[in-house]
Write a protein that holds these residues in place. Structure first.
Motif, PDB file in Angstrom:
ATOM      1  N   ILE A 115       0.861  -1.182   0.000  1.00  0.00           N
ATOM      2  CA  ILE A 115       0.000   0.000   0.000  1.00  0.00           C
ATOM      3  C   ILE A 115       0.897   1.231   0.000  1.00  0.00           C
ATOM      4  CG2 ILE A 115      -1.743   1.307   1.258  1.00  0.00           C
ATOM      5  CD1 ILE A 115      -2.660  -1.340   2.497  1.00  0.00           C
ATOM      6  N   SER A 170      -7.301   3.540  -5.688  1.00  0.00           N
ATOM      7  CA  SER A 170      -6.633   2.738  -4.667  1.00  0.00           C
ATOM      8  C   SER A 170      -5.122   2.898  -4.718  1.00  0.00           C
ATOM      9  CB  SER A 170      -6.998   1.251  -4.859  1.00  0.00           C
ATOM     10  OG  SER A 170      -6.229   0.436  -4.012  1.00  0.00           O
ATOM     11  N   ASN A 171      -4.504   2.810  -3.549  1.00  0.00           N
ATOM     12  CA  ASN A 171      -3.045   2.912  -3.450  1.00  0.00           C
ATOM     13  C   ASN A 171      -2.358   1.563  -3.472  1.00  0.00           C
ATOM     14  OD1 ASN A 171      -3.377   5.642  -3.245  1.00  0.00           O
ATOM     15  ND2 ASN A 171      -3.023   5.762  -1.054  1.00  0.00           N
ATOM     16  N   ASN A 172      -3.099   0.508  -3.726  1.00  0.00           N
ATOM     17  CA  ASN A 172      -2.507  -0.826  -3.729  1.00  0.00           C
ATOM     18  C   ASN A 172      -1.643  -1.045  -4.966  1.00  0.00           C
ATOM     19  OD1 ASN A 172      -4.598  -0.997  -1.722  1.00  0.00           O
ATOM     20  ND2 ASN A 172      -4.321  -3.219  -1.788  1.00  0.00           N
TER      21      ASN A 172
END
Length: 312
Positions: free
Chosen positions: A14, A89-91
């Motif tokens: 993340i 999303s930061n994934n």
């Protein structure tokens, strides 16, 4: 917490990014998007102008073409994912993170050695102008351009293989906006001493060798310029390397600040600002530096545009 893991390795990471404020994220998205578009336009434009204008088919512009290609690729490794993370999303997957880290290190190392090749080219042009075409033969130019890519690939491969053997069993939250070595090493739950030493040797040797080559070239260039009697001759000689010298100063100062400063002086905020500068901003600045201060590039652009108008 969502970043905590109990297994011996993680499937994804993340990226915390630069800020948690949605307003600032949107402002950064617009700014980075604008910078990336200028970077694309500037570097692609530089490559096309050099390719289309026969008068720019010289060793200096041969190296400049590859500098534009590296800057374009370098920025593309980091910026699009950063833009996506600012909106969604930061994934990022484990494989994707290490792949980006590989290409980032590969292109960054290649650019260091390419700047060294460009410095040698300027040395040959100013210190041995009568033998310049003989010294900078096609064979030597190919060697000076192949070397940076080969060394960059090897250094990056060793770096990534060494880091991929580490285990990440405590947290998968990277306190950065892209997959860089230091924040990833900080997540490992195994001993990273040997890996840190290896990375320090790789980065240190790259900076030392390339900086020594550049510094030595400019020492000889300076002595040669000082021997020129006429002021106009000195200015003309200096003008041929001032763009390269400015680009080198900006690029290396941010790299040294980020990777070779004492760990006691580490600051996440300052580190991220420096990282934004050399990963996103500098690839935009290089084509501007080499085009705005270069009459040959400006004249080539005019000739290309005139040929396009004449062909219509």
């Amino acid at each position: 917490m969502m970043g905590r893991r109990n297994d011996t390795n993680v499937a994804d990471f993340i990226l915390m990014g630069l800020t948690l404020s949605e307003e600032i994220q949107m402002a950064l998205f617009m700014l980075f998007l604008l910078i990336y578009l200028i970077t694309m336009l500037g570097n692609v434009g530089m490559i096309l102008i050099i390719r289309l204008d026969l008068q720019l088919h010289t060793p200096m512009y041969f190296f400049l073409t590859h500098l534009s290609f590296i800057d374009l690729s370098y920025s593309t490794v980091v910026t699009p994912k950063t833009l996506a993370n600012l909106l969604t999303s930061n994934n990022i997957s484990f494989t994707g993170c290490f792949a980006r880290m590989f290409f980032f290190a590969f292109l960054g190392t290649a650019e260091c050695y390419l700047l060294s090749s460009m410095a040698y080219d300027r040395y040959a042009a100013i210190c041995s102008p009568l033998h310049y075409t003989v010294i900078m033969s096609k064979r030597l130019c190919l060697a000076l351009i192949t070397g940076p890519y080969v060394i960059g690939f090897m250094d990056s491969f060793v770096n990534v293989v060494s880091m991929s053997r580490l285990h990440f069993c405590d947290s998968n939250v990277i306190h950065h906006f892209f997959c860089d070595t230091s924040p990833i090493l900080a997540l490992s739950c195994t001993d990273t001493y040997n890996t840190k030493i290896l990375i320090f040797i790789i980065v240190g040797s790259t900076l030392m060798v390339s900086l020594f080559t550049i510094s030595a070239s400019y020492v000889f260039i300076l002595f040669t310029i000082l021997k020129i009697n006429s002021t106009s001759g000195k200015q003309k000689a200096f003008s041929t390397c001032v763009s390269h010298l400015l680009g080198v100063t900006i690029f290396y100062s941010t790299l040294i600040f980020t990777y070779l400063k004492p760990r006691k002086s580490y600051s996440l905020g300052r580190d991220q600002v420096a990282s934004v500068f050399y990963t996103i901003v500098i690839p935009m600045l290089n084509p501007l530096i080499y085009s705005l201060r270069n009459k040959e590039v400006k004249n080539a652009l005019i000739r290309v545009m005139q040929r396009r108008q004449d062909s219509r």
